[in-house]
Design a protein around this motif. Structure first.
Motif, short mmCIF file in Angstrom:
data_model
loop_
_atom_site.label_atom_id
_atom_site.label_comp_id
_atom_site.label_asym_id
_atom_site.label_seq_id
_atom_site.Cartn_x
_atom_site.Cartn_y
_atom_site.Cartn_z
N ILE A 211 0.88 -1.17 0.00
CA ILE A 211 0.00 0.00 0.00
C ILE A 211 0.91 1.22 0.00
CG2 ILE A 211 -1.87 1.14 1.19
CD1 ILE A 211 -2.35 -1.46 2.69
N HIS A 212 0.89 1.94 -1.12
CA HIS A 212 1.95 2.95 -1.28
C HIS A 212 1.51 4.34 -0.90
CE1 HIS A 212 4.05 -0.14 -3.52
NE2 HIS A 212 2.93 -0.38 -4.12
N PHE A 213 1.41 4.59 0.40
CA PHE A 213 1.19 5.97 0.83
C PHE A 213 2.31 6.34 1.77
CE2 PHE A 213 -2.58 6.79 -1.24
CZ PHE A 213 -3.47 5.75 -1.08
N HIS A 214 2.97 7.45 1.48
CA HIS A 214 4.11 7.81 2.30
C HIS A 214 3.71 8.08 3.74
CE1 HIS A 214 7.31 7.37 -0.30
NE2 HIS A 214 7.20 8.46 -1.03
N SER A 215 2.54 8.72 3.94
CA SER A 215 2.14 9.04 5.32
C SER A 215 1.88 7.76 6.10
CB SER A 215 0.89 9.92 5.31
OG SER A 215 -0.08 9.34 4.47
N LEU A 216 1.33 6.73 5.41
CA LEU A 216 1.12 5.45 6.10
C LEU A 216 2.45 4.86 6.53
CD1 LEU A 216 -1.03 3.29 6.78
CD2 LEU A 216 -0.38 2.14 4.69
N PHE A 217 3.45 5.00 5.65
CA PHE A 217 4.75 4.46 6.01
C PHE A 217 5.29 5.15 7.24
CE2 PHE A 217 8.81 2.78 6.07
CZ PHE A 217 9.73 3.80 6.17
N TYR A 218 5.14 6.50 7.33
CA TYR A 218 5.70 7.20 8.48
C TYR A 218 4.99 6.81 9.76
CZ TYR A 218 8.65 10.01 5.52
OH TYR A 218 9.61 10.40 4.64
N ILE A 219 3.67 6.60 9.67
CA ILE A 219 2.94 6.15 10.86
C ILE A 219 3.46 4.79 11.32
CG2 ILE A 219 0.67 5.44 11.72
CD1 ILE A 219 -0.56 7.45 9.84
N PHE A 220 3.64 3.86 10.37
CA PHE A 220 4.14 2.53 10.73
C PHE A 220 5.58 2.61 11.25
CE2 PHE A 220 1.75 -1.31 9.96
CZ PHE A 220 0.60 -0.82 9.40
N TRP A 221 6.35 3.49 10.64
CA TRP A 221 7.75 3.63 11.04
C TRP A 221 7.84 4.03 12.50
CZ3 TRP A 221 10.89 8.43 11.34
CH2 TRP A 221 12.24 8.16 11.50
N LEU A 222 7.07 5.07 12.84
CA LEU A 222 7.10 5.52 14.22
C LEU A 222 6.43 4.53 15.15
CD1 LEU A 222 6.41 9.33 13.92
CD2 LEU A 222 8.47 8.19 14.73
N GLY A 223 5.27 4.01 14.74
CA GLY A 223 4.52 3.15 15.65
C GLY A 223 5.16 1.80 15.84
N VAL A 224 5.19 1.02 14.75
CA VAL A 224 5.66 -0.36 14.87
C VAL A 224 7.17 -0.41 15.10
CG1 VAL A 224 5.78 -2.55 13.66
CG2 VAL A 224 3.77 -1.16 13.46
N GLY A 225 7.91 0.36 14.28
CA GLY A 225 9.35 0.39 14.46
C GLY A 225 9.73 0.92 15.82
N GLY A 226 9.01 1.97 16.24
CA GLY A 226 9.29 2.54 17.53
C GLY A 226 9.06 1.58 18.67
#
Lengths: 313, 217
Positions: A211-226
């Motif tokens: 699913i190619h939305f940059h904002s979705l990626f940033y949310i996942f980056w901070l949430g899951v990665g964090g």
């Protein structure tokens, strides 16, 4: 006399295959040795019969001594080989149940609250190894759908090199830092901790490569990665004493872990018009910047349309 | 030398018995009998063994023929044919033809070795080459899927062909995984079957993905 024995060697019997050539090789070898010894004994007896006295006896003794030394040397060498080239050294690290693996996967996303006494880390290598391979598969999927073209090298080589290099390299680096900062962690535990921390990466990349939305990626980056970084950091903090040491160790790990996820997303996920520009040359008018939610099928259709348009220009 | 002459065993203690290893006494004769036969017989015997194993893979029953007489001819043939069919399938086929063959080859053999080591470390009772043999032979459904995909792509490359290819590849992937699980999972302790099945699933998934995303240029 000699090495050929009628006793079955039990350490060769764990192999249930009847026709594996390891067993056949052993048996042939033993047969040959027995035949050789029979032949030698026969020849020695004949010699003894002809030349009675010291000469015949010394020859037979010398031959037997040489034979014995050869047998002993061969036995020692094969024992040393089976000791060090044995994969049984790794066996205790793979002794897990599926329930344990599932529990540890879920726990890797939950940061611990108690950082005042050392948290337990399971020194297990099955889960981390499978997660690294899963990450390799996801990377491959991401590279294929974004038509990444790698000039000198292969897609698979790059994916494997990146993932294993990160897992082994960063583990070793953080273990070295932990040694400097007097943290209580062993190498296997560090490998296990970082491996399970890749679970967050796998989830994030799996979702955002499709699913190619940059904002979705940033949310996942901070949430899951964090979350997974927080868990690793909390476990390390609980095993380190002293504020400066904790800061160095955890800061480094957090930075490397989050930056790796960022790198994986952006390096292997090119935008469509970049590729088309390099293929068609300067004749093509530049496309509009579109979101990368084009499925694989219409990619091919887009390519052929672009070629047709370029031909007509 | 009188004392040394008494080294031999005394006459009144009977020493008798038979220490024969049946395999040893048979093997010299067998060597001669297979050396003298015409080459055609040797090749046909091997081809029949490989063909029998192909049939076992396509209809996975609980037979142990695949495990008992393992051979690596079948996996080699399948691997090479799959790698040849997957070649030349990228945007820049001029300099990507070479690495693609090597890529597929390395993936299949390296993946099979890793799965075998994993199943041995988890306490499996199967030997190294038996496991390699089973994993290699279970690539057969995916090779068939590749053939079908190539034929479908000859007809056209639209949405319909993509859906057909997706269904065929997914079905063959499930068949491969089930076939290899049927042979390999029996050699594991019963509560750890999932731990062995997951890498096999991943391995065939990667191969299926390579087949599905193949687009000839």
């Amino acid at each position: 006399q000699g090495g050929g024995s009628a006793v079955i060697d039990m350490e060769n019997m764990d192999d249930t295959s009847g026709s594996s050539f390891e067993d056949m090789g052993e048996m042939h070898q033993r047969m040959k040795e027995e035949e050789e010894e029979e032949g030698e004994a026969g020849a020695a007896e004949e010699e003894d019969g002809e030349f009675l006295g010291m000469k015949g006896l010394r020859g037979q003794l010398g031959r037997q001594v040489a034979d014995q030394m050869w047998q002993v040397g061969k036995r020692q060498a094969s024992r040393a080989f089976s000791l060090y080239a044995n994969i049984d050294i790794l066996r205790p690290y793979f002794d897990v149940e599926p329930v344990q693996v599932r529990t540890r996967l879920l726990e890797s996303m939950i940061p611990v609250k108690m950082i005042n006494f050392p948290q337990k880390i399971a020194g297990e290598l099955y889960g981390p190894l499978m997660l690294v391979f899963t990450l390799v598969a996801i990377l491959l999927h991401g590279m294929k759908t974004s038509d990444t073209i790698i000039r000198e090298g292969t897609l698979m080589g790059t994916a494997i090199g990146t993932c294993f290099g990160y897992w082994l390299g960063v583990s070793s680096f953080i273990y070295f830092l932990a040694y400097l900062c007097n943290a209580q962690i062993t190498m296997v535990q560090m490998l296990s901790l970082l491996g399970y921390g890749l679970f967050g990466h796998c989830i994030t990349l799996f979702v955002t490569y499709n699913i190619h939305f940059h904002s979705l990626f940033y949310i996942f980056w901070l949430g899951v990665g964090g979350l997974s970084t927080l868990r690793m950091v909390a476990v390390l903090v609980s095993r380190t004493v002293g504020h400066t040491q904790r800061l160095i160790l955890c800061g480094t790990l957090a930075a490397l872990h989050m930056l790796f996820l960022l790198y994986l997303h952006f390096a292997y996920h090119k935008v469509v018009e970049g590729i088309l520009d390099t293929l068609e040359g300067p004749n093509m008018p530049p496309f509009q910047r579109v979101a990368r939610d084009i499925p694989v099928v219409s990619n091919a259709a887009l390519n052929t349309t672009a070629k047709a348009v370029a031909l007509t220009l | 030398f009188a004392g040394l002459a008494d080294v031999s065993i005394a006459e009144d203690i009977p020493v008798e018995g038979e220490i024969t290893v049946p395999v040893g006494s048979r093997s010299p004769d067998e060597d001669y009998s297979t050396l003298d036969e015409p080459v055609r017989d040797t090749i046909m015997r091997d081809l029949k063994a490989v063909g029998k194993k192909f049939v076992h893979v396509m209809y996975p029953k609980k037979s142990s023929a695949l495990l008992r007489d393992w051979d690596l001819w079948g996996p080699l043939v399948l691997c090479v044919s799959l790698a040849l069919m997957l070649q030349g399938g990228s945007a820049d086929s001029k300099d990507d033809g070479g690495p693609q063959f090597a890529e597929v080859f390395v993936i299949i053999w390296f993946g099979a070795v890793v799965i075998t080591l994993n199943s041995k470390l988890l306490g499996g009772t199967i030997s190294f080459f038996q496991s390699l043999c089973v994993l290699g032979y279970c690539v057969l459904p995916l090779t068939v899927a590749m053939l079908v995909c190539r034929l479908v792509l000859l007809a056209g490359s639209g949405t319909v062909s993509f859906i057909i290819r997706l269904i065929v590849v997914a079905a063959m992937f499930a068949w491969s995984t089930l076939a290899s699980t049927a042979f390999l999972a029996d050699s594991q302790p019963p509560n750890r079957k999932a731990l062995v099945v997951y890498p096999i699933f991943l391995f065939y998934f990667v191969i299926s993905w390579m087949i599905l995303t193949f687009t000839p240029q």
